[in-house]
Design a protein around this motif. Structure first.
Motif, PDB file in Angstrom:
ATOM      1  N   ALA A  92      41.949  46.712  45.354  1.00  7.52           N
ATOM      2  CA  ALA A  92      40.808  47.609  45.150  1.00  7.52           C
ATOM      3  C   ALA A  92      39.699  47.279  46.137  1.00  7.52           C
ATOM      4  O   ALA A  92      39.657  46.200  46.724  1.00  7.52           O
ATOM      5  N   HIS A  93      38.776  48.201  46.279  1.00  7.32           N
ATOM      6  CA  HIS A  93      37.674  48.032  47.211  1.00  7.32           C
ATOM      7  C   HIS A  93      36.673  46.969  46.771  1.00  7.32           C
ATOM      8  O   HIS A  93      35.708  46.711  47.460  1.00  7.32           O
ATOM      9  N   GLY A  94      36.901  46.337  45.629  1.00  9.01           N
ATOM     10  CA  GLY A  94      36.003  45.285  45.178  1.00  9.01           C
ATOM     11  C   GLY A  94      35.995  44.074  46.092  1.00  9.01           C
ATOM     12  O   GLY A  94      35.082  43.272  46.061  1.00  9.01           O
ATOM     13  N   VAL A  95      37.015  43.953  46.917  1.00 11.19           N
ATOM     14  CA  VAL A  95      37.021  42.877  47.895  1.00 11.19           C
ATOM     15  C   VAL A  95      36.029  43.267  48.988  1.00 11.19           C
ATOM     16  O   VAL A  95      36.122  44.339  49.564  1.00 11.19           O
ATOM     17  N   PRO A  96      35.047  42.431  49.270  1.00 13.43           N
ATOM     18  CA  PRO A  96      34.003  42.822  50.224  1.00 13.43           C
ATOM     19  C   PRO A  96      34.548  43.019  51.634  1.00 13.43           C
ATOM     20  O   PRO A  96      35.451  42.304  52.068  1.00 13.43           O
ATOM     21  N   VAL A  97      33.973  43.983  52.341  1.00 12.26           N
ATOM     22  CA  VAL A  97      34.354  44.241  53.725  1.00 12.26           C
ATOM     23  C   VAL A  97      34.020  43.002  54.550  1.00 12.26           C
ATOM     24  O   VAL A  97      32.933  42.449  54.441  1.00 12.26           O
ATOM     25  N   GLY A  98      34.981  42.571  55.324  1.00 10.81           N
ATOM     26  CA  GLY A  98      34.795  41.362  56.125  1.00 10.81           C
ATOM     27  C   GLY A  98      35.102  40.093  55.354  1.00 10.81           C
ATOM     28  O   GLY A  98      35.055  39.004  55.906  1.00 10.81           O
ATOM     29  N   GLY A  99      35.436  40.243  54.049  1.00 10.20           N
ATOM     30  CA  GLY A  99      35.721  39.074  53.219  1.00 10.20           C
ATOM     31  C   GLY A  99      37.134  38.572  53.430  1.00 10.20           C
ATOM     32  O   GLY A  99      38.006  39.293  53.894  1.00 10.20           O
ATOM     33  N   GLU A 100      37.358  37.313  53.086  1.00  9.49           N
ATOM     34  CA  GLU A 100      38.679  36.709  53.184  1.00  9.49           C
ATOM     35  C   GLU A 100      39.113  36.252  51.806  1.00  9.49           C
ATOM     36  O   GLU A 100      38.326  35.677  51.049  1.00  9.49           O
ATOM     37  N   LEU A 101      40.363  36.519  51.455  1.00 10.29           N
ATOM     38  CA  LEU A 101      40.863  36.240  50.114  1.00 10.29           C
ATOM     39  C   LEU A 101      40.683  34.791  49.700  1.00 10.29           C
ATOM     40  O   LEU A 101      40.359  34.495  48.557  1.00 10.29           O
ATOM     41  N   ASP A 102      40.901  33.879  50.618  1.00 10.49           N
ATOM     42  CA  ASP A 102      40.854  32.465  50.271  1.00 10.49           C
ATOM     43  C   ASP A 102      39.462  32.022  49.817  1.00 10.49           C
ATOM     44  O   ASP A 102      39.322  31.007  49.158  1.00 10.49           O
ATOM     45  N   TYR A 103      38.415  32.791  50.148  1.00  8.04           N
ATOM     46  CA  TYR A 103      37.049  32.413  49.785  1.00  8.04           C
ATOM     47  C   TYR A 103      36.528  33.131  48.547  1.00  8.04           C
ATOM     48  O   TYR A 103      35.418  32.893  48.114  1.00  8.04           O
ATOM     49  N   LEU A 104      37.334  34.028  47.963  1.00 10.77           N
ATOM     50  CA  LEU A 104      36.900  34.768  46.780  1.00 10.77           C
ATOM     51  C   LEU A 104      37.231  33.994  45.514  1.00 10.77           C
ATOM     52  O   LEU A 104      38.196  33.242  45.463  1.00 10.77           O
ATOM     53  N   ASP A 105      36.441  34.226  44.471  1.00  3.94           N
ATOM     54  CA  ASP A 105      36.717  33.567  43.196  1.00  3.94           C
ATOM     55  C   ASP A 105      37.891  34.247  42.500  1.00  3.94           C
ATOM     56  O   ASP A 105      38.248  35.385  42.804  1.00  3.94           O
ATOM     57  N   GLU A 106      38.489  33.528  41.566  1.00  2.00           N
ATOM     58  CA  GLU A 106      39.696  34.004  40.891  1.00  2.00           C
ATOM     59  C   GLU A 106      39.460  35.291  40.110  1.00  2.00           C
ATOM     60  O   GLU A 106      40.324  36.167  40.058  1.00  2.00           O
ATOM     61  N   GLY A 107      38.290  35.425  39.480  1.00  2.00           N
ATOM     62  CA  GLY A 107      37.984  36.640  38.722  1.00  2.00           C
ATOM     63  C   GLY A 107      37.958  37.879  39.601  1.00  2.00           C
ATOM     64  O   GLY A 107      38.491  38.931  39.235  1.00  2.00           O
ATOM     65  N   THR A 108      37.349  37.763  40.765  1.00  2.00           N
ATOM     66  CA  THR A 108      37.301  38.886  41.704  1.00  2.00           C
ATOM     67  C   THR A 108      38.705  39.259  42.163  1.00  2.00           C
ATOM     68  O   THR A 108      39.050  40.437  42.226  1.00  2.00           O
ATOM     69  N   LEU A 109      39.520  38.246  42.467  1.00  2.00           N
ATOM     70  CA  LEU A 109      40.890  38.522  42.909  1.00  2.00           C
ATOM     71  C   LEU A 109      41.713  39.187  41.814  1.00  2.00           C
ATOM     72  O   LEU A 109      42.444  40.144  42.071  1.00  2.00           O
ATOM     73  N   SER A 110      41.599  38.692  40.582  1.00  2.00           N
ATOM     74  CA  SER A 110      42.352  39.284  39.470  1.00  2.00           C
ATOM     75  C   SER A 110      41.953  40.731  39.254  1.00  2.00           C
ATOM     76  O   SER A 110      42.800  41.610  39.092  1.00  2.00           O
ATOM     77  N   GLN A 111      40.651  41.005  39.259  1.00  2.00           N
ATOM     78  CA  GLN A 111      40.168  42.371  39.055  1.00  2.00           C
ATOM     79  C   GLN A 111      40.601  43.284  40.191  1.00  2.00           C
ATOM     80  O   GLN A 111      41.014  44.415  39.970  1.00  2.00           O
ATOM     81  N   ALA A 112      40.533  42.782  41.413  1.00  6.21           N
ATOM     82  CA  ALA A 112      40.929  43.597  42.565  1.00  6.21           C
ATOM     83  C   ALA A 112      42.408  43.950  42.489  1.00  6.21           C
ATOM     84  O   ALA A 112      42.813  45.061  42.817  1.00  6.21           O
ATOM     85  N   LEU A 113      43.243  43.019  42.026  1.00 12.36           N
ATOM     86  CA  LEU A 113      44.667  43.298  41.909  1.00 12.36           C
ATOM     87  C   LEU A 113      44.933  44.304  40.798  1.00 12.36           C
ATOM     88  O   LEU A 113      45.734  45.239  40.964  1.00 12.36           O
ATOM     89  N   ARG A 114      44.242  44.173  39.666  1.00 12.43           N
ATOM     90  CA  ARG A 114      44.433  45.125  38.554  1.00 12.43           C
ATOM     91  C   ARG A 114      43.978  46.535  38.938  1.00 12.43           C
ATOM     92  O   ARG A 114      44.534  47.515  38.450  1.00 12.43           O
ATOM     93  N   ALA A 115      42.972  46.641  39.800  1.00 21.77           N
ATOM     94  CA  ALA A 115      42.428  47.948  40.167  1.00 21.77           C
ATOM     95  C   ALA A 115      43.001  48.459  41.488  1.00 21.77           C
ATOM     96  O   ALA A 115      42.398  49.305  42.139  1.00 21.77           O
ATOM     97  N   ARG A 116      44.172  47.974  41.885  1.00 23.27           N
ATOM     98  CA  ARG A 116      44.758  48.414  43.146  1.00 23.27           C
ATOM     99  C   ARG A 116      45.042  49.919  43.122  1.00 23.27           C
ATOM    100  O   ARG A 116      45.252  50.493  42.057  1.00 23.27           O
ATOM    101  N   THR A 117      45.054  50.515  44.299  1.00 23.65           N
ATOM    102  CA  THR A 117      45.287  51.962  44.410  1.00 23.65           C
ATOM    103  C   THR A 117      46.399  52.225  45.410  1.00 23.65           C
ATOM    104  O   THR A 117      46.643  51.439  46.314  1.00 23.65           O
ATOM    105  N   GLU A 118      47.045  53.355  45.227  1.00 23.53           N
ATOM    106  CA  GLU A 118      48.122  53.726  46.149  1.00 23.53           C
ATOM    107  C   GLU A 118      47.530  54.239  47.446  1.00 23.53           C
ATOM    108  O   GLU A 118      46.510  54.929  47.455  1.00 23.53           O
ATOM    109  N   ILE A 119      48.177  53.906  48.548  1.00 21.19           N
ATOM    110  CA  ILE A 119      47.680  54.321  49.866  1.00 21.19           C
ATOM    111  C   ILE A 119      48.298  55.662  50.233  1.00 21.19           C
ATOM    112  O   ILE A 119      49.477  55.877  50.081  1.00 21.19           O
TER     113      ILE A 119
END
Length: 198
Positions: A171-198
């Motif tokens: 999902a777009h909750g991952v900030p532009v220019g952000g890197e996965l390894d620096y995000l907290d687990e809650g943000t990653l879990s939410q981003a995966l649950r809110a994924r969208t089809e391309i």
């Protein structure tokens, strides 16, 4: 100027190559190790020797482990979800695992497409991904939200079109220019649950 001999200076220079370390922080780390030679330096040296001998890259997904296939690929429960998460680097895979995203499998590309840096499709683990993709019902493209990450995601999507595989992205909750390894687990879990089809 070296103030402790060539061996110490070499150690400082090698540590300064690590991410997050510069010459000053490397010098502080080396001094700390020297002061605690028996408690830290000797065990660290032994651990590095063991890691050099034992660590290998997984022949299936590209993860690093002491066995190949890695423990994730060897776990039969991981294939039941039908989800393959595609990441740029091993650090991203580890970040998703820390977030507890579920019984999924992964594919590590080993980087992203970057024509300016001379990195093309042949420099990444893309052929293996395209070969594996048919074994899964959904591919989640967990690319960093950078221009290169999105370019790589579009390349993969274009090569999988017409193959009947659902392709989603975080999902777009991952900030532009952000890197996965620096995000907290809650943000990653939410981003995966809110994924969208391309």
């Amino acid at each position: 100027m070296a103030s402790g001999g060539p061996e110490i200076e070499q150690l400082i220079q090698l540590l300064a190559r690590l991410p997050g370390y510069g010459p000053r922080s490397a010098r502080r780390a080396v001094l700390h190790l020297i002061k605690r030679k028996d408690q830290l330096m000797l065990p660290l040296s032994a651990a590095l020797d063991r890691a050099v001998a034992a660590v290998r890259s997984c022949e299936i997904c590209g993860n690093v482990d002491t066995i190949s296939p890695c423990s994730i690929c060897a776990d039969p429960r991981r294939g039941e979800s039908g989800i393959l998460i595609v990441v740029e680097d091993v650090g991203d895979l580890w970040a998703l695992e820390r977030a507890g995203v579920g019984q999924v499998r992964y594919h590590v590309l080993g980087g992203v497409l970057s024509p300016l840096d001379g990195i093309g499709p042949d420099d990444l683990n893309l052929d293996a991904l395209l070969s594996r993709a048919g074994d899964y019902t959904e591919l989640v493209l967990a690319m960093n939200a950078t221009v290169e990450g999105q370019t790589t995601a579009h390349y993969i999507t274009d090569h999988l079109s017409g193959r009947g595989i659902k392709v989603t992205r975080l999902a777009h909750g991952v900030p532009v220019g952000g890197e996965l390894d620096y995000l907290d687990e809650g943000t990653l879990s939410q981003a995966l649950r809110a994924r969208t089809e391309i």
